[in-house]
Design an enzyme around this catalytic site. Structure first.
Site, PDB file in Angstrom:
ATOM      1  N   ASP A 293     -59.179  38.749  70.864  1.00 49.95           N
ATOM      2  CA  ASP A 293     -59.121  37.305  71.099  1.00 49.95           C
ATOM      3  C   ASP A 293     -57.660  36.862  71.071  1.00 49.95           C
ATOM      4  OD1 ASP A 293     -59.982  34.655  71.457  1.00 49.95           O
ATOM      5  OD2 ASP A 293     -60.164  34.302  69.297  1.00 49.95           O
ATOM      6  N   TYR A 464     -60.023  30.627  71.871  1.00 48.99           N
ATOM      7  CA  TYR A 464     -61.363  30.719  72.487  1.00 48.99           C
ATOM      8  C   TYR A 464     -61.520  31.768  73.583  1.00 48.99           C
ATOM      9  CZ  TYR A 464     -60.542  25.875  70.873  1.00 48.99           C
ATOM     10  OH  TYR A 464     -60.162  24.755  70.190  1.00 48.99           O
ATOM     11  N   HIS A 465     -60.875  32.905  73.450  1.00 51.16           N
ATOM     12  CA  HIS A 465     -60.979  33.902  74.510  1.00 51.16           C
ATOM     13  C   HIS A 465     -61.492  35.252  74.014  1.00 51.16           C
ATOM     14  CE1 HIS A 465     -57.565  31.463  76.643  1.00 51.16           C
ATOM     15  NE2 HIS A 465     -58.749  30.913  76.824  1.00 51.16           N
ATOM     16  N   PRO A 466     -62.588  35.290  73.235  1.00 52.63           N
ATOM     17  CA  PRO A 466     -63.070  36.592  72.776  1.00 52.63           C
ATOM     18  C   PRO A 466     -63.623  37.414  73.947  1.00 52.63           C
ATOM     19  CG  PRO A 466     -64.658  34.885  72.207  1.00 52.63           C
ATOM     20  CD  PRO A 466     -63.447  34.182  72.762  1.00 52.63           C
TER      21      PRO A 466
END
Ligand SMILES: Cc1cc2nc3c(=O)[nH]c(=O)nc-3n(C[C@H](O)[C@H](O)[C@H](O)COP(=O)(O)OP(=O)(O)OC[C@H]3O[C@@H](n4cnc5c(N)ncnc54)[C@H](O)[C@@H]3O)c2cc1C
Length: 539
Positions: A293, A464-466
């Site tokens: 992430d 918010y980029h898993p």
């Protein structure tokens, strides 16, 4: 049979809506799309600036939290995820970024033939309706509308000017020939309204009689006969039902829920499944592993003039927006940004991304600070730390265990320090002089390395980029193969951000849409090396 479909898609998010559109385009395919959340009726979804309000609507969000993060003072970090038609594309900040072309070269080199830049570019182009017109790198006529912001706060231009004063180039198109530099983001909007995948892809497909969309339908687990997936069990309006798939089930639940659903169905690391009492159907150790992430650090500065978004009249903004679709209501809030090369990386591709917000944004906007200010978000683009999604329980209604393991690799902390240093270098330029008040975070008094490290451990948050939890690869440990088929299981693919082998250098919505576009061709047996021009024409 009424409850039998050719394809069942689990999750109507960024990827799921693309699949629903492309697979149901052939009237011969009966397609079922299951979404746990509601329809996207909430007007704050569609008014771009409404994203600041969406944190208050718990019913549209899975509202996940990580387990205590050891390197971040054991804090549980907030991980919002869309639970509504459009999924996270209905609640995201709309920044349109594809990543760096070398990210896809890395994917291909990691054992994923067909996923290099030249092969994925046609799918980016096919998905896009670029308001600036078509080019070698941009498409028109696709379902995902990409526009320039129709309104930007004057401070966003000040930020770009300050970055130039700090020695960074300006860049009008982060998805053009060069990613590096500073500018305004292009956004996934159509006429100043959010263009989620529910709007761009699902809406035009909804009238098709061969597409069934069920909202409020929580998929509980996959149904298996031996090694073959035959359908899914889901709960809707208090009833548990089974739907059968004669061809394939496509998991598009996102990086947290897709691995959770695999594990709930007995597909995953045997030890983890046995611990919570799930029968092991297929021991696949990497399900949930490889979690990556973007960890983000914010520098907040008080603004000496009342020109930020902090104290706007919501009524005035709302009226202007709903009457004319213009003004502050069309802003995605994270209006400007940039891609920088820190000099710590092995190559010269950007390794830090910034988002500039002309407002005080603390704790994801959940902590409203008084007064006016502005915020620079900065995150290292290719962190080395890896986490894992696990299970707390065999109950599908319980959230999974998210262990991001942030900063477990020392280099990631060094990069976070660079993020703060470079944010300050920009904020201290003359362009900000007429507006600069005192620094709220880290705070003017925080200067030492130790002070900065303490600040990062206390305040860093997810942007918010898993990705990566159902890793694609050709090796035996990979969860899905390069056709996105789950290894060792028939009739099952994963199609969402979880299949990314490594995090791309940028925001993750457009890459997820691209994955689903390519997956639809793989599923329909259409994928082949097509000349780029023909591909664009077909779109
Ligand atoms: C607050 C926020 C801001 C962001 N900002 C940006 C940005 O500006 N630009 C950008 O490019 N990216 C951004 N992102 C990231 C981007 O939106 C995501 O990477 C992308 O949407 C992921 O797509 P996905 O299809 O993998 O998952 P999602 O879009 O999350 O879709 C998963 C869907 O599956 C459904 N689902 C899950 N489990 C089940 C189940 N058991 N049964 C039925 N349905 C289920 C979910 O409800 C959801 O609708 C942001 C994300 C967030 C949360």
């Amino acid at each position: 049979m009424a409850n039998t479909y050719d394809y069942i898609i689990v999750g109507a998010g960024s990827a799921g809506c693309v699949l629903a559109n492309r697979l149901s385009a052939d009237p011969a395919n009966r397609v079922l799309l299951l979404e746990a959340g509601p329809r996207d009726w909430n007007p704050f979804i569609h008014m771009p600036a409404g994203l600041a309000k969406l944190v208050n609507f718990k019913s549209l969000n899975w509202n996940y939290s990580t387990e205590p993060e050891p390197a971040l003072n054991n804090r549980r970090l907030y991980w919002p995820r869309g639970k509504v038609l459009g999924g996270s594309s209905s609640i995201n900040a709309m920044c349109f970024i594809r990543g760096h072309r070398s990210d896809y070269q890395d994917w291909a080199a990691a054992g994923n033939p067909g996923w290099g830049w030249d092969e994925v570019l046609p799918y980016f182009i096919r998905s896009q309706n670029q308001a600036r017109g078509s080019s070698d790198l941009h498409g028109v006529g696709g379902p995902l509308s990409v526009e320039d912001l129709s309104f930007a706060n004057p401070l966003s231009e000040v930020f770009i000017q300050a970055a130039e004063q700090a020695g960074f180039a300006a860049n009008r198109d982060f998805n053009g020939p060069t990613q590096r530099g500073f500018g305004l983001y292009q956004v996934t909007q159509r006429g100043g309204r959010r263009c989620s995948t529910a709007v761009g892809y699902l809406r035009p497909a909804r009238p098709r009689p061969n597409l069934t969309v069920l909202t409020g339908a929580l998929t509980l687990n996959l149904e298996l006969a031996g090694d073959c997936v035959t359908g899914v069990r889901y709960q809707r309006r208090g009833m548990i039902r089974t739907a059968h798939a004669s061809r394939e089930v496509l998991l598009a639940g996102g990086s947290i829920n897709s691995p959770q659903l695999l594990m709930l169905s007995g597909i995953g690391p045997a030890r983890e499944l046995e611990r919570v009492g799930i029968d092991v159907r297929h021991d696949l150790d990497e399900v949930g592993a490889n979690l990556q992430d973007h960890l983000d650090v914010c520098t907040l500065t008080r603004c000496s003039q009342p020109i930020t978004y902090d104290q706007l009249s919501e009524i005035r903004v709302g009226l202007k927006y709903f009457l004319y679709h213009e003004g502050e209501g069309t802003s995605n809030i994270a209006e400007a940004g940039g891609f920088l090369v820190s000099g710590r990386g092995r190559d010269d591709r950007p390794d830090i991304q910034m988002h500039f917000v002309p407002a005080l944004l603390d704790d994801h906007g959940r902590n409203r600070l008084p007064g006016d200010g502005y915020t620079v978000h900065a995150c290292p683009l290719r962190p080395q730390s890896r986490g894992r999604i696990g299970l707390h329980s065999a109950d599908p209604r319980q959230p999974p265990a998210i262990r991001a393991n942030y900063l477990s690799e020392p280099e990631d902390l060094e990069m976070m320090l660079e993020c703060v240093r470079l944010s300050r270098a920009i904020l201290n330029q003359p362009a900000f002089k007429p507006f600069r008040g005192h620094e709220i975070y880290p705070g003017n008094e925080v200067e030492s390395r130790q002070g900065m490290i303490e600040f990062i451990r206390a305040k860093a948050e997810s942007i918010y980029h898993p990705v990566g939890t159902c890793r694609m690869g050709s090796d035996e440990r990979a969860v899905v193969d390069p056709q996105l088929r789950v290894r060792g299981i028939e009739g099952l693919r994963v199609v969402d951000a979880s299949v990314m082998p490594s995090l791309v250098g940028g925001n993750t919505n457009a890459p997820t849409v691209m994955i689903a576009e390519k997956a639809s061709d793989l599923i329909l047996g259409l994928a082949r090396a097509r000349p780029r021009a023909a591909e664009a024409e077909a779109a």
